[in-house]
Design an enzyme around this catalytic site. Structure first.
Site, PDB file in Angstrom:
ATOM      1  N   TRP A 135       0.837  -1.213   0.000  1.00 25.23           N
ATOM      2  CA  TRP A 135       0.000   0.000   0.000  1.00 25.23           C
ATOM      3  C   TRP A 135       0.861   1.248   0.000  1.00 25.23           C
ATOM      4  O   TRP A 135       0.514   2.236  -0.652  1.00 25.23           O
ATOM      5  CB  TRP A 135      -0.990  -0.006   1.162  1.00 25.23           C
TER       6      TRP A 135
ATOM      7  N   LYS B 184     -12.054  -1.774   7.171  1.00 26.18           N
ATOM      8  CA  LYS B 184     -11.260  -2.764   7.907  1.00 26.18           C
ATOM      9  C   LYS B 184     -11.629  -2.746   9.383  1.00 26.18           C
ATOM     10  O   LYS B 184     -12.069  -3.742   9.914  1.00 26.18           O
ATOM     11  CB  LYS B 184      -9.767  -2.503   7.714  1.00 26.18           C
TER      12      LYS B 184
ATOM     13  N   ASP C 252      -1.402   6.672   6.555  1.00 24.81           N
ATOM     14  CA  ASP C 252      -2.470   5.785   6.106  1.00 24.81           C
ATOM     15  C   ASP C 252      -2.716   4.801   7.257  1.00 24.81           C
ATOM     16  O   ASP C 252      -1.891   3.936   7.527  1.00 24.81           O
ATOM     17  CB  ASP C 252      -2.018   5.052   4.835  1.00 24.81           C
TER      18      ASP C 252
END
Ligand SMILES: *Cc1c(COP(=O)(O)O)cnc(C)c1O
Length: 361
Positions: free
Chosen positions: A103, A197, A173
């Protein structure tokens, strides 16, 4: 009630059953309004209370200072990969990225479209098996910001200290570990996280940002890609993802009812510890991350061979445990054990793992 799967999905992920039941109870008639939250005007007083309620509970749980705005955006964390550099790379147009997984790499790729990206540290040549130490960070004091990925959903590593970036804003993030443990929110210039999530359903991205930092954005940016648009209108410039914001509020209130983020960390550490103990006390299951960088959210591991890994996935599924197959880019097994995964779910997995080792070890 029908039997619920023990769902180890990395995202969208399992939600607290109490939250699902509460949402169901209010699904058709939200608290006497005669309609579902899905059917309400986003300008109605009922929705306004929901919207503010979610923002307030996030502020309390994460101790978000008044200097920081809480925004509800769409486009997922992936859109933040672009919005962060578009809004914050100004006027220097250079930023530092610490690359700790897939990511982070995607974030770098989008930032490179907007300006000069320096990799301040990476552990890619070690298969992202650890988070770099503070001494390894090669930070540019003239950068517009430093970007980190606090939890690496695929590699299974997590930052356990907040790096000191001096006067350079820190951007994070937190998609896969927001609210998994307390963090010093005031030390971050901007935090972003897709909800699906650890916080609720897909469709909303939470952004927590220093209001002054948001003023940096060039006004030539498209309206919907400027944080300022959302900050000025309390994320009600256009129709927000009302239902997702509502469920995030329910999840946050559930977190509060469990004792908040300190209690979440305690329970997450205990749950993850049950699995890590198997790596540390035997050699059938092999963890892929250095102990000091282990994630308490996503736990990847390998078995002695791929044949056994296939069997493990198939047999665990037959036993009611889903989504244990590792990410396609790394293979193996991955157990995602977010806040809402009950301890009993992890205990069932650990029992299964012991049994599987006895049969095949
Ligand atoms: C899942 C994930 C993303 C991507 O999120 P989307 O909301 O699907 O765009 C980004 N970063 C991290 C750390 C993730 O876990």
């Amino acid at each position: 009630m029908s039997k619920r799967a023990i769902n180890f999905s990395a995202g969208p992920a399992t939600l607290p059953v109490q939250v699902l039941e509460e949402a169901r109870r209010d699904l058709v008639d939200y608290q006497g309004s005669g309609m579902s939250v899905m059917e309400m005007s986003h300008r109605s007083p009922e929705y306004d209370a929901i919207h503010r309620g979610t923002s307030d509970v996030i502020r309390t749980l994460m101790r978000v200072p008044e200097s920081h705005a809480i925004l509800f955006l769409q486009g997922g964390a992936s859109q933040q990969f672009s919005m962060v550099p578009m809004n914050l790379m100004h006027p220097g147009r250079r930023a530092d990225y610490v690359v700790t997984g897939v990511w982070s790499k995607k974030a770098v790729k989008e930032a490179q479209r907007e300006g000069a990206v320096r990799v301040a540290a990476t552990t890619e040549d070690e298969s992202f098996s650890r988070i770099p130490a503070a001494s390894e960070l090669d930070l540019d004091s003239g950068a517009d910001y430093v970007h980190i990925t606090t939890n690496n959903t695929i590699a299974g590593s997590q930052w356990w200290t907040t790096p000191d970036t001096g006067s350079v804003p820190l951007v994070a993030d937190m998609s896969s570990d927001i609210m998994s443990h307390p963090v010093p929110t005031e030390r971050f210039g901007l935090i972003y996280a897709g909800a699906q999530k650890n916080l609720g359903p897909a469709g909303v991205t939470i952004v927590i940002a220093d209001k002054e930092l948001l003023e940096r954005a060039p006004s030539t940016l498209p309206t919907m890609l400027q944080y300022r648009t959302f900050a000025e209108k309390d994320s009600l410039f256009n129709t927000p993802p009302c239902w997702s914001i509502y469920v995030v509020g329910l999840v946050c209130r559930w977190v509060a009812s469990q004792g908040g983020l300190v209690a979440m960390e305690r329970s997450n550490r205990a749950k993850a510890g049950l699995i890590y103990d198997l790596f540390d006390t035997g050699d059938f299951y092999r963890g892929t991350v250095a102990s000091e960088s282990r994630s308490i959210m996503n736990i990847p591991f390998r078995l002695p061979n791929e044949e056994l890994e296939k069997r493990f996935v198939a047999e665990s599924k037959a036993a009611g445990m889903t989504n244990l197959k590792g990410h396609r880019s790394v293979g193996g097994i991955r157990a995602s054990v977010y806040n809402a995964m009950p301890r009993s779910g992890v205990e069932a997995l650990v029992d299964f793992m012991r049994e599987f080792e006895r049969a095949h070890g």
